[in-house]
Design an enzyme around this catalytic site. Structure first.
Site, mmCIF file in Angstrom:
data_model
loop_
_atom_site.group_PDB
_atom_site.id
_atom_site.type_symbol
_atom_site.label_atom_id
_atom_site.label_comp_id
_atom_site.label_asym_id
_atom_site.label_seq_id
_atom_site.Cartn_x
_atom_site.Cartn_y
_atom_site.Cartn_z
ATOM 1 N N HIS A 24 0.822 -1.212 0.000
ATOM 2 C CA HIS A 24 0.000 0.000 0.000
ATOM 3 C C HIS A 24 0.858 1.263 0.000
ATOM 4 C CE1 HIS A 24 -3.443 2.445 1.901
ATOM 5 N NE2 HIS A 24 -3.897 2.014 0.741
ATOM 6 N N LYS A 61 3.256 4.407 -1.080
ATOM 7 C CA LYS A 61 3.392 5.347 -2.201
ATOM 8 C C LYS A 61 4.669 6.146 -1.974
ATOM 9 C CE LYS A 61 -1.277 4.788 -1.614
ATOM 10 N NZ LYS A 61 -1.969 4.386 -0.375
ATOM 11 N N ASP A 85 16.616 11.436 -7.802
ATOM 12 C CA ASP A 85 18.026 11.829 -7.646
ATOM 13 C C ASP A 85 18.508 11.809 -6.196
ATOM 14 O OD1 ASP A 85 18.128 12.200 -10.374
ATOM 15 O OD2 ASP A 85 17.848 14.376 -10.281
ATOM 16 N N HIS A 145 -9.619 10.777 1.955
ATOM 17 C CA HIS A 145 -8.689 9.650 1.920
ATOM 18 C C HIS A 145 -7.424 9.938 2.725
ATOM 19 C CE1 HIS A 145 -5.985 6.666 -0.244
ATOM 20 N NE2 HIS A 145 -7.042 5.924 0.017
ATOM 21 N N LYS A 182 -4.690 10.331 5.618
ATOM 22 C CA LYS A 182 -4.297 9.551 6.794
ATOM 23 C C LYS A 182 -3.339 10.411 7.619
ATOM 24 C CE LYS A 182 -4.342 6.491 3.038
ATOM 25 N NZ LYS A 182 -5.651 5.995 3.077
ATOM 26 N N ASP A 234 -1.142 18.157 19.850
ATOM 27 C CA ASP A 234 -0.604 19.290 20.617
ATOM 28 C C ASP A 234 0.127 20.326 19.768
ATOM 29 O OD1 ASP A 234 -1.620 17.978 22.788
ATOM 30 O OD2 ASP A 234 0.304 17.308 23.571
#
Length: 488
Positions: free
Chosen positions: A228, A230, A235, A406, A408, A413
């Site tokens: 899952h 990404k 470089d 979508h 996450k 604080d």
């Protein structure tokens, strides 16, 4: 005579199915690392669906042998153990922060991620936060166009639509220039990626590998454990990590979802080395002829001019510890003033829910935002049941209405934040391969908090009174989904 033989065959099949269910039940209870909830859920499936239970188990229930993954992923650790040991020793001597107040304050969390995940700390990073797909992909494509040495790119989903083809076209042009281009995609998540597009990509000089490809037609026995992550590394100086996949729907062109609200990061600094290491391990786990080895150009010294502290933590079924989950829990338990959570799927275990309740009951301002669109029906209803269970503890729950949420993210604080690929559910914590950035910086934390506050204007606040009015059908859907939640 024929009828008698048919009855014998049916009886043999029924007995075989029963015996198979017993075998899988034995495996689930005694041989695999599972929670009690997961054990009971799978036992119910095997008992009440005897003819299809073992098929479902083969597809969705088998756990990966950790030793097998370790064999796949063995790669020179480029001095990683030495770096971790040095940083752990520096923590003991209180000589670690380089002026970063958040690192000093949250040193226990830094140590936990170092110890459990070898997530070495970097303190010289600069980053850009994206909440809109157009902005993210505009910058990514621009960075690809300016690549000088190599492009390493990894996504769970790559579609063969307009955006997907545009990205592939940009990568193909760089490959034709002689730039090293390696692309890793998940075999299940990217099942809509056309073979002819991959063929063209390879013909232009690109290298592509799929993660856990199916060895059987039409069925993948490892469909339950997906990559899952990404990650993009260009470089060795620029890295991307976050929630956006590649496809038109992620830039708001889906009629079903509408606007796609996500969170992604562009990083400059030594944290890019951690993303590079993760990519190399994942790539080498699937590539049999084109393994990456340690080269100094893959891990250059980067002078970003930044001061942001970042740890890149990864987790997966190959690990003994649920590292990202532990990072989330440590953040929640450390919060003194506020917690802001965004997750499209919110189906954690009871201990995780209790940690949020404890924070709220202790006076911490806890805010959770989930989508009001149904991506996966069972997941939607289980998420609703879970967030509603927190209302009486004083948790503020918001349903995002401006498309699909979508993102996450977790912010506490105004000081520490996490952005990545891991949802707050069992699938992300134990089944899938995930990666998150844990960020120690007031400016970043406040920016992510402000993004949450902006989203509140596009959301409806769920109240106990409103939730109590749900009809019998909704209650039934919630009940079934909650029962299945350990295996969703």
């Amino acid at each position: 005579m024929a009828l008698h033989q048919s009855n014998i065959i049916i009886n043999i099949l029924l007995v075989s199915a029963f015996l198979l269910n017993l075998v899988f039940a034995f495996i689930i209870i005694f041989m695999e690392r599972r929670t009690a909830n997961s054990i009971w859920a799978w036992l119910l499936v095997l008992v009440f669906l005897p003819l299809v239970g073992f098929i479902l188990y083969l597809l969705l229930g088998r756990q990966i042998q950790r030793e097998h993954i370790f064999k796949l992923a063995k790669e020179d650790k480029v001095g990683l153990e030495m770096i971790v040991d040095e940083q752990l020793e520096a923590l003991k001597k209180q000589d670690f922060s380089k002026g970063n107040h958040q690192i000093v304050k949250f040193k226990e969390m830094v140590q936990m991620l170092l110890y459990n995940n070898a997530a070495f700390l970097t303190t010289d990073n600069d980053l850009t936060i994206y909440t809109d797909g157009h902005q993210k992909f505009d910058d990514l494509i621009n960075d690809i166009r300016h690549a000088q040495s190599y492009i390493h790119i990894q996504y769970y989903i790559i579609h063969s639509d307009n955006l997907g083809k545009q990205l592939l076209h940009e990568l193909e042009k760089k490959a034709e220039e002689g730039i090293e281009v390696k692309m890793l995609y998940d075999d299940m998540g990217s099942r809509d990626l056309r073979k002819k597009d991959l063929k063209k990509f390879r013909q232009k000089g690109g290298h592509a590998e799929s993660f856990f490809p199916s060895k059987l037609p039409l069925i993948n026995l490892r469909m339950n454990n997906r990559n899952h992550r990404k990650i993009v590394v260009i470089d060795g100086t620029i890295g991307y990590v976050g929630g956006f996949n590649v496809g038109d729907e992620y830039i708001g062109k889906s009629k079903k979802f509408g606007y796609w609200r996500d969170t992604h990061l562009r990083i400059k600094g030594d944290a890019v080395n951690a993303l590079q290491l993760r990519f190399i391990l994942d790539w080498n786990s699937q590539s049999t002829r084109d393994n990456l080895t340690y080269e100094s150009r893959y891990f250059p010294d980067v002078d970003s001019g930044g001061t942001i502290g970042i740890q890149i933590a990864s987790s997966g079924p190959d690990e003994d510890w649920e590292q990202i989950k532990y990072g989330y829990l440590k953040m929640i338990s450390s919060a003194k003033e506020s917690i802001y959570i965004q997750s499209p799927y919110f189906i954690p275990d009871q201990a995780f829910l209790d940690s949020i309740k404890i924070a709220a009951l202790g006076g911490v301002d806890v805010n959770i935002m989930v989508p009001n669109k149904r991506d996966h029906p069972f997941v939607y209803w289980a998420t609703l049941k879970n967030v509603a269970s927190l209302l009486e503890a004083g948790v503020n729950v918001y349903h995002y209405d401006n498309g699909f949420l979508h993102s996450k993210t977790l912010v506490i604080d105004d000081e520490v934040a996490s952005v990545g690929t891991a949802n707050m559910d069992n699938r992300s914590f134990t089944l899938n391969f995930e990666v998150n950035a844990f960020i120690y910086d007031e400016g970043v934390a406040r920016s992510l908090k402000q993004a949450f506050i902006n989203d509140m204007k596009l959301s409806n606040k769920l109240t106990s009174e409103e939730y109590a009015k749900r009809n019998l059908l909704v209650k039934f859907k919630e009940g079934i989904s909650q029962l299945l939640s350990p295996i969703l």
